[in-house]
Design a protein around this motif. Structure first.
Motif, PDB file in Angstrom:
ATOM      1  N   VAL B 124       0.845  -1.205   0.000  1.00  0.00           N
ATOM      2  CA  VAL B 124       0.000   0.000   0.000  1.00  0.00           C
ATOM      3  C   VAL B 124       0.876   1.250   0.000  1.00  0.00           C
ATOM      4  CG1 VAL B 124      -2.055  -1.054   0.994  1.00  0.00           C
ATOM      5  CG2 VAL B 124      -0.374  -0.020   2.510  1.00  0.00           C
ATOM      6  N   ALA B 125       2.007   1.214   0.714  1.00  0.00           N
ATOM      7  CA  ALA B 125       2.901   2.372   0.720  1.00  0.00           C
ATOM      8  C   ALA B 125       3.492   2.593  -0.673  1.00  0.00           C
ATOM      9  CB  ALA B 125       4.018   2.177   1.734  1.00  0.00           C
ATOM     10  N   LEU B 126       3.883   1.505  -1.319  1.00  0.00           N
ATOM     11  CA  LEU B 126       4.448   1.642  -2.659  1.00  0.00           C
ATOM     12  C   LEU B 126       3.399   2.174  -3.625  1.00  0.00           C
ATOM     13  CD1 LEU B 126       6.562  -1.610  -2.681  1.00  0.00           C
ATOM     14  CD2 LEU B 126       7.442   0.723  -2.736  1.00  0.00           C
ATOM     15  N   LEU B 127       2.146   1.751  -3.405  1.00  0.00           N
ATOM     16  CA  LEU B 127       1.053   2.253  -4.237  1.00  0.00           C
ATOM     17  C   LEU B 127       0.893   3.760  -4.062  1.00  0.00           C
ATOM     18  CD1 LEU B 127      -0.572   0.298  -5.962  1.00  0.00           C
ATOM     19  CD2 LEU B 127      -2.467   0.544  -4.358  1.00  0.00           C
ATOM     20  N   PHE B 134       0.390   9.566 -11.534  1.00  0.00           N
ATOM     21  CA  PHE B 134      -0.882   9.823 -12.195  1.00  0.00           C
ATOM     22  C   PHE B 134      -1.559  11.069 -11.639  1.00  0.00           C
ATOM     23  CE2 PHE B 134       0.124   5.327 -12.016  1.00  0.00           C
ATOM     24  CZ  PHE B 134       0.237   5.058 -13.374  1.00  0.00           C
ATOM     25  N   MET B 135      -0.795  11.893 -10.907  1.00  0.00           N
ATOM     26  CA  MET B 135      -1.395  13.073 -10.302  1.00  0.00           C
ATOM     27  C   MET B 135      -0.877  14.334 -10.960  1.00  0.00           C
ATOM     28  SD  MET B 135      -1.093  12.263  -6.320  1.00  0.00           S
ATOM     29  CE  MET B 135      -1.719  10.751  -5.634  1.00  0.00           C
ATOM     30  N   PHE B 161       2.463  13.117  -0.837  1.00  0.00           N
ATOM     31  CA  PHE B 161       2.135  11.687  -0.961  1.00  0.00           C
ATOM     32  C   PHE B 161       3.399  10.852  -0.760  1.00  0.00           C
ATOM     33  CE2 PHE B 161      -1.232  13.926  -3.007  1.00  0.00           C
ATOM     34  CZ  PHE B 161      -2.355  13.224  -2.649  1.00  0.00           C
ATOM     35  N   PHE B 162       4.501  11.374  -1.309  1.00  0.00           N
ATOM     36  CA  PHE B 162       5.781  10.714  -1.086  1.00  0.00           C
ATOM     37  C   PHE B 162       6.083  10.623   0.413  1.00  0.00           C
ATOM     38  CE2 PHE B 162      10.000  12.215   0.159  1.00  0.00           C
ATOM     39  CZ  PHE B 162      10.777  11.112  -0.143  1.00  0.00           C
TER      40      PHE B 162
END
Lengths: 291, 528
Positions: B124-127, B134-135, B161-162
């Motif tokens: 989930v973190a990698l996602l 895509f942002m 997000f990073f």
């Protein structure tokens, strides 16, 4: 074969970890979205937070049921102790990052900005009026930052808070003694006192923040003093909050008749955590409020 | 309790794997969780590898041909992040999950449910991290070291997000490390004293300590970044009384132990494999243990060598210079011990041994260039050139990645109960070993000649070397597809593992039945 020495309890498949991971990720992802004005952000954050909270509740309830059913061997108990100890060490290192920043700023950065060492020209060219004081009333540049009108003194509310936390450490140990000599009343009274002291600490801390913001205009935006002050005391406050929550769980469990003098890892784990929070406060008190 | 009674009761209590997807989603078995870690890491290895291919395509010729500079920046940033946090670290956790319980005679990891949580936080973190592509604002482009103010004042919104991705990865790593320590400290078979533990277990114990010590520091520094970016704090802003260099201090306090987090388990694996194929015990076991501890300790006090060019005070430069050079001592102990282990051994050269020997040679090159850069005055010349790129890739690719390959070939026969194709594995080795040198060795030369790192374009005089480097990169990248083919082939149609996999292999993991039961060591073996 639980309980037998030399064997180990391997749990069944469990749904909670995957759920919790998704819940935590959604919480942070939603938070990041809301930081940038996405209207769905706070919804995702709250949904994720709710999933995480419910999952943690179910997970802990499950573990407590197992413990009460006598599934935990002495080896398992050691595992929990080792785990909690290293978890607290990780927390120590988290605070160490901020204390490192605090000392680096106070010992090196501020004097350098005031021209010490080989920084005379930097000082002259950038902010010649800056004297390198550790105070939110003096910021090198007010461009983008708003100076406060004063600092938070040590000998008002912070000193009272120090006394509160130190007392709460004592009441917690007194509760522990009660557990050892099988006095439920002493155990419950001690824990209730500890929770109460923790709550009073939080209330006073919130009031102190209100005072600092309203009367001293001390905010995140008051340069490095405001940054360190709020982040360090804020993270400490967050840890106190978590500690109070955990103490409350322990209190309720004590009222329900859990824990025996031989078998009470949860109590000790929470107690270690509470003492850790206590020690962090003492260092904060000295280096943020006092000197 | 008699052995029979235990076995019967064990069968009754210990369930087999669940059916369907639930086996993986809800796994508490260390083998299944280890498998998930390993496949995730492999997938990320190819994602990070794909980014590297874009980098090498762009640098194939001078001028801009494939991507614009912004994309180039995103590519090397995400290449570094995905490889460090998505490929190498999780791969070692996968190894830890599989091997530590098997090697110390434990039935599972100490906290199987937390183990699963550690795993699920990873994808989930990698996602969260990869979703930035895509942002609006696109993926982070400030390098894997995310120096302030590039990552604060000048970064796109996606940097937040990073930050949260890093938080989640950190939580995952810390819990994983706590689990490893609890397992090793508490679940060793009776008789396995600390100084009888296999080297791989020792190196992971120390790695886990490093993880718990520095991942929270990383969490702290990204939190300061977050508040600097969004809430007006001044940690890395001199005009508010902070200091952008403070970012580098805190980051490298995490970052330097981090590189040992990636390499110490490699040392462990190589220390398992060399004795097996040299048919001699590891030379200087105790000194290996102490050297690992010494390296871990030194890793905390040398971070400033990443900052020689930032204008540290002279006393600081001198201190960090001498302290850094000290690391050569325990590392040298290890390398000489490996050489002495092979000395006059009856060596055979199966794929795990080939990768391990290559590791010893090529990692040493990376170590020696590290020593060159430890010298502050000389580092002024090398700083931020391709020389440093060559240096750390030598430690990480023919270092950590080769050790991962070696370990996979070595233990795969246990993991899946089937043998891999030795001939193909040898081809995989030679292709990798040659191409990795074509890829990274000339980077020393272009670096010394002055080519800076992290540039999408370069002056004409570097053209020939860069073309050679790129060709090496493409060959290396493609030959890793062979690895996937070999592993999948072994799992699907490999010959069943014989009773004795490797002639010289010693240790608890080799005494287990084949194919491996779902639960092993349900009663602890006795170690004398």
């Amino acid at each position: 074969m639980s309980g037998a020495e030399g064997s180990y309890y391997v749990p069944e498949e469990t749904r909670q970890p995957a759920l919790l991971a998704v819940g935590l990720a959604a919480t942070l992802f939603g938070f990041a979205l809301s930081l940038h004005g996405n209207s769905a952000g706070s919804m995702i954050m709250m949904a994720g937070g709710a999933v995480a909270a419910v999952t943690i509740w179910m997970w802990m309830a499950h573990v407590i049921r197992e413990s009460e059913a006598g599934l935990n061997s002495a080896q398992m108990d050691r595992t929990y102790r080792i785990g909690m100890g290293w978890f607290i060490f990780s927390e120590v290192m988290f605070f160490a990052a901020f204390f490192g920043a605090l000392f680096y700023v106070r010992v090196l950065v501020l004097p350098w900005l005031a021209g010490e060492g080989n920084n005379a020209m930097t000082h002259q060219l950038l902010w010649p009026l800056f004297e390198g004081l550790w105070s939110p009333t003096w910021i090198p540049s007010t461009e983008g930052f708003v100076a406060a009108t004063g600092t938070v003194g040590a000998w008002g509310v912070p000193a009272i808070n120090t006394a509160l936390l130190l007392t709460s450490g004592a009441t917690l140990t007194w509760a522990h003694w009660g557990l050892f000599k099988k006095s439920r009343v002493q155990l419950i009274t001690g824990l209730a006192l500890t929770v109460a002291l923790g709550c009073v600490f939080m209330v006073l801390q919130v009031q102190e923040y209100g005072h600092a913001m309203e009367h001293l205009s001390l905010t995140f935006n008051s340069g490095i003093y405001g940054s360190l002050f709020y982040l360090m005391t804020g993270f400490h406050g967050a840890h106190v909050t978590l500690g109070v929550l955990m103490l409350t769980v322990i209190l309720v469990r004590s009222i329900m008749g859990h824990f025996t003098p031989e078998h009470h890892f949860a109590f000790e784990g929470v107690a270690w955590y509470w003492h850790f929070v206590d020690v962090v406060w003492l260092i904060l008190f000295v280096f943020i409020y006092w000197v | 309790m008699s052995t029979t009674a235990t076995a019967v009761e064990g069968e009754h209590h210990h369930h087999g794997p669940a059916k369907g997807i639930g086996r993986w989603l809800f796994a508490t078995n260390h083998k299944d969780i280890g498998t998930m870690y390993l496949w995730t890491a492999l997938a990320m290895f190819f994602l990070g590898g794909a980014f590297a291919m874009v980098i090498r395509m762009e640098l194939f010729q001078p001028g801009l041909q494939l991507v614009n500079p912004d994309w180039f920046n995103r590519m090397f940033t995400m290449h570094g992040l995905v490889m460090v946090f998505g490929a190498i670290m999780p791969a070692w956790v996968g190894f830890a999950n599989w091997q530590i319980p098997l090697m110390i005679g434990a039935p599972d990891m100490a906290m199987p449910r937390m183990n699963l949580l550690s795993y699920w936080l990873l994808p989930v973190a990698l996602l969260v991290l990869v979703s930035t592509f895509f942002m609006e604002g696109n993926a982070p482009a400030f390098g894997w070291t995310f120096y302030a103010p590039l990552s604060t004042t000048f970064a796109p919104d996606t940097a937040d997000f990073f930050i949260f991705g890093v938080h989640l990865l950190g939580i995952s790593s810390i819990m994983g490390a706590i689990n490893v320590i609890a397992t090793i400290v508490n679940l060793r078979a009776p008789g396995m004293t600390l100084m009888k533990m296999p080297m791989f277990v020792w190196t992971w114990l120390i790695t886990a300590f490093l993880l718990i010590a520095v991942m929270p520091v990383l969490a702290g520094v990204v939190t300061m970044m977050l508040t600097d970016r969004n809430f007006g704090t001044a940690f890395f802003d001199a005009s508010g009384g902070g200091d952008p260099l403070m970012f580098q201090h805190i980051f490298w306090f995490f970052g330097h132990p981090e590189v040992y987090i990636m390499i110490l388990p490699s040392f462990g694996v190589v220390s398992q494999i060399l004795p097996t194929f040299a048919r001699k015990p590891l030379f200087g076991y105790a000194s290996m243990v102490y050297a690992t501890g010494a390296i871990a300790f030194l890793s905390f006090i040398v971070w400033g060598h990443h900052m020689f060019a930032t204008g540290l005070p002279l006393a600081g430069e001198l201190y960090f210079m001498y302290a850094t050079m000290l690391i050569a001592v325990p590392t040298g102990v290890k390398i000489f011990n490996w050489a002495a282990t092979m000395w006059r051994g009856s060596m055979t050269f199966e794929a795990p041994m080939l990768f391990s020997i290559a590791f010893v040679f090529l990692f040493t090159i990376g170590g020696l260039t590290g020593l060159m850069m430890a010298m502050g005055p000389a580092d002024m010349q090398y700083h931020s050139t391709y020389f440093i790129v060559a240096h750390f890739h030598y430690t990480l690719v023919p270092g950590a990645v080769f050790a991962l390959m070696a370990g996979t070939y070595y233990w795969l026969p246990i993991w899946c109960g089937r043998m891999y194709d030795e001939k193909l594995a040898k081809i995989h080795f030679w292709l990798s070993a040659i191409s990795v040198n074509v890829l990274f060795f000339p980077q020393h030369f272009v670096g010394l000649a002055g080519m800076p790192r992290r540039v999408p374009d370069y002056p004409l005089q570097f053209a020939d070397f860069n073309m050679i480097i790129s060709i090496g990169g493409f060959v290396y990248g493609l030959s890793q597809l062979m690895f996937v083919y070999i592993v999948v082939k072994a799992i699907r149609s490999g010959k069943p593992t014989p009773d004795q996999v490797w002639e010289g292999a010693k240790g608890l993991e080799w005494e287990l039945p084949n194919p491996l039961p779902f639960h092993t060591h349900t009663t602890p073996p006795r170690v004398d």
